[in-house]
Design an enzyme around this catalytic site. Structure first.
Site, PDB file in Angstrom:
ATOM      1  N   PRO A  10       0.787  -1.234   0.000  1.00  0.00           N
ATOM      2  CA  PRO A  10       0.000   0.000   0.000  1.00  0.00           C
ATOM      3  C   PRO A  10       0.821   1.288   0.000  1.00  0.00           C
ATOM      4  CG  PRO A  10      -0.230  -1.200   2.080  1.00  0.00           C
ATOM      5  CD  PRO A  10       0.462  -2.110   1.119  1.00  0.00           C
ATOM      6  N   ASN A  11       0.341   2.219  -0.801  1.00  0.00           N
ATOM      7  CA  ASN A  11       0.851   3.589  -0.910  1.00  0.00           C
ATOM      8  C   ASN A  11       2.159   3.715  -1.687  1.00  0.00           C
ATOM      9  OD1 ASN A  11      -1.300   4.853   0.596  1.00  0.00           O
ATOM     10  ND2 ASN A  11      -0.430   3.847   2.399  1.00  0.00           N
ATOM     11  N   ARG A  18       5.419  12.547  -1.663  1.00  0.00           N
ATOM     12  CA  ARG A  18       5.571  13.069  -0.294  1.00  0.00           C
ATOM     13  C   ARG A  18       6.764  12.390   0.351  1.00  0.00           C
ATOM     14  NH1 ARG A  18      -0.137  13.805   0.620  1.00  0.00           N
ATOM     15  NH2 ARG A  18      -0.430  15.839  -0.303  1.00  0.00           N
ATOM     16  N   TYR A  23      11.822   8.500   1.445  1.00  0.00           N
ATOM     17  CA  TYR A  23      11.690   7.531   0.348  1.00  0.00           C
ATOM     18  C   TYR A  23      12.350   7.971  -0.959  1.00  0.00           C
ATOM     19  CZ  TYR A  23       8.241   5.667   3.582  1.00  0.00           C
ATOM     20  OH  TYR A  23       7.630   5.159   4.696  1.00  0.00           O
ATOM     21  N   ASN A  74       7.940  -5.862  -1.164  1.00  0.00           N
ATOM     22  CA  ASN A  74       7.931  -4.749  -0.225  1.00  0.00           C
ATOM     23  C   ASN A  74       6.481  -4.644   0.242  1.00  0.00           C
ATOM     24  OD1 ASN A  74       7.907  -2.421   1.230  1.00  0.00           O
ATOM     25  ND2 ASN A  74       9.039  -1.186  -0.258  1.00  0.00           N
ATOM     26  N   ALA A  77       3.237  -0.953   4.597  1.00  0.00           N
ATOM     27  CA  ALA A  77       2.715  -0.952   5.971  1.00  0.00           C
ATOM     28  C   ALA A  77       2.280  -2.345   6.436  1.00  0.00           C
ATOM     29  CB  ALA A  77       1.554   0.029   6.077  1.00  0.00           C
ATOM     30  N   HIS A  80       4.300  -4.694   8.936  1.00  0.00           N
ATOM     31  CA  HIS A  80       4.271  -4.629  10.394  1.00  0.00           C
ATOM     32  C   HIS A  80       2.983  -5.192  10.997  1.00  0.00           C
ATOM     33  CE1 HIS A  80       7.533  -2.129   9.117  1.00  0.00           C
ATOM     34  NE2 HIS A  80       6.711  -1.211   8.629  1.00  0.00           N
ATOM     35  N   ASP A  87       1.727 -16.032   6.113  1.00  0.00           N
ATOM     36  CA  ASP A  87       1.183 -17.382   5.890  1.00  0.00           C
ATOM     37  C   ASP A  87       1.159 -17.742   4.405  1.00  0.00           C
ATOM     38  OD1 ASP A  87       0.850 -17.782   8.572  1.00  0.00           O
ATOM     39  OD2 ASP A  87      -1.318 -17.440   8.592  1.00  0.00           O
ATOM     40  N   GLU A  98      12.687  -9.807   1.086  1.00  0.00           N
ATOM     41  CA  GLU A  98      11.915  -8.625   1.502  1.00  0.00           C
ATOM     42  C   GLU A  98      12.762  -7.391   1.202  1.00  0.00           C
ATOM     43  OE1 GLU A  98      11.805  -8.353   5.777  1.00  0.00           O
ATOM     44  OE2 GLU A  98       9.958  -7.188   5.759  1.00  0.00           O
ATOM     45  N   HIS A 100      12.896  -3.010   1.648  1.00  0.00           N
ATOM     46  CA  HIS A 100      12.354  -1.733   2.135  1.00  0.00           C
ATOM     47  C   HIS A 100      13.233  -0.610   1.642  1.00  0.00           C
ATOM     48  CE1 HIS A 100       9.372  -3.614   4.570  1.00  0.00           C
ATOM     49  NE2 HIS A 100      10.293  -4.441   5.031  1.00  0.00           N
ATOM     50  N   ARG A 107      13.812   3.603  12.306  1.00  0.00           N
ATOM     51  CA  ARG A 107      12.611   4.439  12.389  1.00  0.00           C
ATOM     52  C   ARG A 107      11.798   4.062  13.642  1.00  0.00           C
ATOM     53  NH1 ARG A 107       9.791   4.529   6.700  1.00  0.00           N
ATOM     54  NH2 ARG A 107       8.676   6.247   7.725  1.00  0.00           N
ATOM     55  N   ARG A 111       7.895  -0.125  13.357  1.00  0.00           N
ATOM     56  CA  ARG A 111       8.416  -0.587  12.054  1.00  0.00           C
ATOM     57  C   ARG A 111       9.520  -1.624  12.221  1.00  0.00           C
ATOM     58  NH1 ARG A 111       6.061   3.165   8.301  1.00  0.00           N
ATOM     59  NH2 ARG A 111       5.782   5.167   9.327  1.00  0.00           N
TER      60      ARG A 111
HETATM   61  O1  CA2 Z   1      10.714   1.687   3.502  1.00  0.00           O
HETATM   62  C1  CA2 Z   1       9.834   1.042   2.933  1.00  0.00           C
HETATM   63  O2  CA2 Z   1       9.956   0.588   1.792  1.00  0.00           O
HETATM   64  C2  CA2 Z   1       8.481   0.816   3.622  1.00  0.00           C
HETATM   65  O3  CA2 Z   1       8.041  -0.490   3.296  1.00  0.00           O
HETATM   66  C3  CA2 Z   1       7.534   1.865   3.052  1.00  0.00           C
HETATM   67  C4  CA2 Z   1       6.151   1.883   3.707  1.00  0.00           C
HETATM   68  C5  CA2 Z   1       6.275   1.915   5.227  1.00  0.00           C
HETATM   69  O4  CA2 Z   1       4.990   1.782   5.813  1.00  0.00           O
HETATM   70  C6  CA2 Z   1       7.189   0.830   5.764  1.00  0.00           C
HETATM   71  O5  CA2 Z   1       7.296   0.950   7.158  1.00  0.00           O
HETATM   72  C7  CA2 Z   1       8.566   0.920   5.135  1.00  0.00           C
HETATM   73  C8  CA2 Z   1       5.353   3.103   3.183  1.00  0.00           C
HETATM   74  C9  CA2 Z   1       5.156   3.050   1.681  1.00  0.00           C
HETATM   75  C10 CA2 Z   1       4.745   4.285   0.980  1.00  0.00           C
HETATM   76  O6  CA2 Z   1       4.632   5.443   1.770  1.00  0.00           O
HETATM   77  C11 CA2 Z   1       4.565   6.673   1.192  1.00  0.00           C
HETATM   78  C12 CA2 Z   1       4.397   7.717   2.074  1.00  0.00           C
HETATM   79  C13 CA2 Z   1       4.330   9.005   1.605  1.00  0.00           C
HETATM   80  C14 CA2 Z   1       4.417   9.249   0.245  1.00  0.00           C
HETATM   81  C15 CA2 Z   1       4.576   8.217  -0.627  1.00  0.00           C
HETATM   82  C16 CA2 Z   1       4.653   6.908  -0.150  1.00  0.00           C
END
Ligand code: CA2
Length: 150
Positions: A10-11, A18, A23, A74, A77, A80, A87, A98, A100, A107, A111
Protein backbone atom coordinates in the site's frame (compact mmCIF):
# COMPACT_ATOMS: atom_id res chain seq x y z
CA UNK A 1 14.73 -17.85 -18.13
CA UNK A 2 14.00 -17.33 -14.43
CA UNK A 3 10.83 -15.47 -13.54
CA UNK A 4 10.38 -13.25 -10.47
CA UNK A 5 7.23 -11.72 -9.06
CA UNK A 6 7.84 -8.27 -7.53
CA UNK A 7 5.10 -7.21 -5.16
CA UNK A 8 4.62 -3.72 -3.75
CA UNK A 9 2.22 -2.94 -0.95
CA UNK A 10 0.00 0.00 0.00
CA UNK A 11 0.85 3.59 -0.91
CA UNK A 12 4.00 2.70 -2.84
CA UNK A 13 2.10 3.95 -5.93
CA UNK A 14 2.47 7.42 -4.35
CA UNK A 15 6.27 7.31 -4.22
CA UNK A 16 7.94 10.63 -4.97
CA UNK A 17 4.88 12.67 -4.04
CA UNK A 18 5.57 13.07 -0.29
CA UNK A 19 8.32 12.40 2.27
CA UNK A 20 11.23 12.50 -0.24
CA UNK A 21 13.59 12.73 2.74
CA UNK A 22 12.54 9.18 3.67
CA UNK A 23 11.69 7.53 0.35
CA UNK A 24 13.57 9.68 -2.20
CA UNK A 25 12.12 11.62 -5.10
CA UNK A 26 11.72 8.78 -7.63
CA UNK A 27 8.14 7.98 -8.58
CA UNK A 28 6.52 4.54 -8.77
CA UNK A 29 6.90 4.73 -12.59
CA UNK A 30 10.64 5.33 -12.07
CA UNK A 31 10.77 2.31 -9.76
CA UNK A 32 9.06 0.08 -12.35
CA UNK A 33 11.51 1.33 -15.01
CA UNK A 34 14.51 0.63 -12.76
CA UNK A 35 13.34 -2.89 -11.89
CA UNK A 36 12.47 -3.72 -15.52
CA UNK A 37 15.88 -2.50 -16.76
CA UNK A 38 17.78 -4.45 -14.11
CA UNK A 39 15.77 -7.61 -14.77
CA UNK A 40 16.46 -7.26 -18.50
CA UNK A 41 20.20 -6.88 -17.80
CA UNK A 42 20.16 -9.94 -15.56
CA UNK A 43 18.01 -11.88 -18.06
CA UNK A 44 15.18 -12.35 -15.60
CA UNK A 45 11.54 -12.17 -16.62
CA UNK A 46 9.59 -10.10 -14.09
CA UNK A 47 6.00 -9.44 -13.18
CA UNK A 48 5.69 -6.23 -11.14
CA UNK A 49 2.53 -5.43 -9.20
CA UNK A 50 1.31 -2.97 -6.60
CA UNK A 51 -1.81 -3.18 -4.49
CA UNK A 52 -3.29 -1.28 -1.59
CA UNK A 53 -5.25 -4.40 -0.58
CA UNK A 54 -3.95 -7.16 1.66
CA UNK A 55 -6.17 -9.82 0.03
CA UNK A 56 -4.95 -8.92 -3.47
CA UNK A 57 -1.37 -9.37 -2.26
CA UNK A 58 -2.26 -12.76 -0.74
CA UNK A 59 -3.92 -13.74 -4.07
CA UNK A 60 -0.82 -12.69 -6.02
CA UNK A 61 1.45 -14.75 -3.73
CA UNK A 62 -0.86 -17.77 -4.06
CA UNK A 63 -0.71 -17.52 -7.87
CA UNK A 64 3.08 -17.10 -7.98
CA UNK A 65 4.09 -20.80 -8.19
CA UNK A 66 2.15 -21.10 -11.49
CA UNK A 67 4.69 -18.96 -13.30
CA UNK A 68 7.41 -17.71 -10.94
CA UNK A 69 10.64 -19.02 -9.46
CA UNK A 70 10.88 -16.47 -6.66
CA UNK A 71 9.28 -13.47 -4.98
CA UNK A 72 10.55 -10.01 -4.08
CA UNK A 73 8.19 -8.19 -1.77
CA UNK A 74 7.93 -4.75 -0.23
CA UNK A 75 4.77 -5.25 1.84
CA UNK A 76 4.93 -1.55 2.89
CA UNK A 77 2.71 -0.95 5.97
CA UNK A 78 1.51 -4.60 5.87
CA UNK A 79 5.08 -5.54 6.82
CA UNK A 80 4.27 -4.63 10.39
CA UNK A 81 0.80 -6.18 10.65
CA UNK A 82 0.18 -8.99 8.18
CA UNK A 83 0.26 -12.58 9.39
CA UNK A 84 -1.87 -13.31 6.26
CA UNK A 85 1.02 -12.32 3.96
CA UNK A 86 3.47 -14.33 6.09
CA UNK A 87 1.18 -17.38 5.89
CA UNK A 88 0.77 -17.02 2.10
CA UNK A 89 4.56 -16.91 1.63
CA UNK A 90 4.95 -19.99 3.84
CA UNK A 91 2.15 -21.78 2.00
CA UNK A 92 3.66 -21.34 -1.49
CA UNK A 93 7.21 -22.04 -0.33
CA UNK A 94 9.00 -20.06 -3.06
CA UNK A 95 12.28 -18.34 -2.15
CA UNK A 96 11.50 -14.74 -1.17
CA UNK A 97 13.41 -11.54 -0.42
CA UNK A 98 11.91 -8.62 1.50
CA UNK A 99 12.87 -5.10 0.47
CA UNK A 100 12.35 -1.73 2.14
CA UNK A 101 13.31 1.59 0.64
CA UNK A 102 13.97 3.14 4.05
CA UNK A 103 15.91 1.63 6.94
CA UNK A 104 12.93 0.46 8.96
CA UNK A 105 15.15 -0.45 11.95
CA UNK A 106 16.21 3.19 12.34
CA UNK A 107 12.61 4.44 12.39
CA UNK A 108 9.68 4.12 14.82
CA UNK A 109 9.56 1.01 17.03
CA UNK A 110 6.41 -0.29 15.29
CA UNK A 111 8.42 -0.59 12.05
CA UNK A 112 10.97 -2.90 13.68
CA UNK A 113 8.76 -5.97 13.42
CA UNK A 114 8.21 -7.66 10.06
CA UNK A 115 5.85 -10.63 9.74
CA UNK A 116 6.66 -11.44 6.06
CA UNK A 117 10.33 -11.00 6.98
CA UNK A 118 10.03 -14.07 9.24
CA UNK A 119 9.76 -16.16 6.06
CA UNK A 120 12.04 -14.25 3.67
CA UNK A 121 15.63 -15.54 3.57
CA UNK A 122 16.97 -11.98 3.27
CA UNK A 123 15.84 -8.40 3.96
CA UNK A 124 17.30 -5.46 2.03
CA UNK A 125 16.65 -2.09 3.71
CA UNK A 126 17.82 1.51 3.56
CA UNK A 127 19.25 1.37 0.03
CA UNK A 128 16.49 3.48 -1.53
CA UNK A 129 14.90 2.11 -4.69
CA UNK A 130 18.28 0.61 -5.68
CA UNK A 131 17.51 -1.97 -2.98
CA UNK A 132 15.17 -3.69 -5.45
CA UNK A 133 18.17 -4.33 -7.75
CA UNK A 134 20.11 -5.75 -4.80
CA UNK A 135 17.11 -7.96 -3.98
CA UNK A 136 17.03 -9.27 -7.58
CA UNK A 137 20.77 -10.07 -7.42
CA UNK A 138 20.43 -11.78 -4.02
CA UNK A 139 17.46 -13.88 -5.20
CA UNK A 140 19.30 -14.87 -8.39
CA UNK A 141 22.39 -15.88 -6.41
CA UNK A 142 20.24 -17.89 -3.99
CA UNK A 143 18.47 -19.79 -6.80
CA UNK A 144 21.76 -20.46 -8.63
CA UNK A 145 23.24 -21.87 -5.40
CA UNK A 146 20.23 -24.19 -4.94
CA UNK A 147 20.21 -25.53 -8.50
CA UNK A 148 22.50 -28.48 -9.16
CA UNK A 149 24.92 -27.83 -12.04
CA UNK A 150 24.93 -30.69 -14.55
O1 CA2 B 1 10.71 1.69 3.50
C1 CA2 B 1 9.83 1.04 2.93
O2 CA2 B 1 9.96 0.59 1.79
C2 CA2 B 1 8.48 0.82 3.62
O3 CA2 B 1 8.04 -0.49 3.30
C3 CA2 B 1 7.53 1.86 3.05
C4 CA2 B 1 6.15 1.88 3.71
C5 CA2 B 1 6.27 1.92 5.23
O4 CA2 B 1 4.99 1.78 5.81
C6 CA2 B 1 7.19 0.83 5.76
O5 CA2 B 1 7.30 0.95 7.16
C7 CA2 B 1 8.57 0.92 5.13
C8 CA2 B 1 5.35 3.10 3.18
C9 CA2 B 1 5.16 3.05 1.68
C10 CA2 B 1 4.74 4.28 0.98
O6 CA2 B 1 4.63 5.44 1.77
C11 CA2 B 1 4.56 6.67 1.19
C12 CA2 B 1 4.40 7.72 2.07
C13 CA2 B 1 4.33 9.01 1.61
C14 CA2 B 1 4.42 9.25 0.24
C15 CA2 B 1 4.58 8.22 -0.63
C16 CA2 B 1 4.65 6.91 -0.15
Amino acid sequence: MLRFMIINGPNLNLLGRREPEIYGSATYADLVKLISKHCQEMQVDCKIMQSNHEGAIVDAIQSAPDYCDGIIINPAAYTHTSVAILDALRAVGLPAVEVHISDVDKREDFRHISYPGMYCFKTIKGEGIQGYCTAIDVLLQHIWEQKPTI
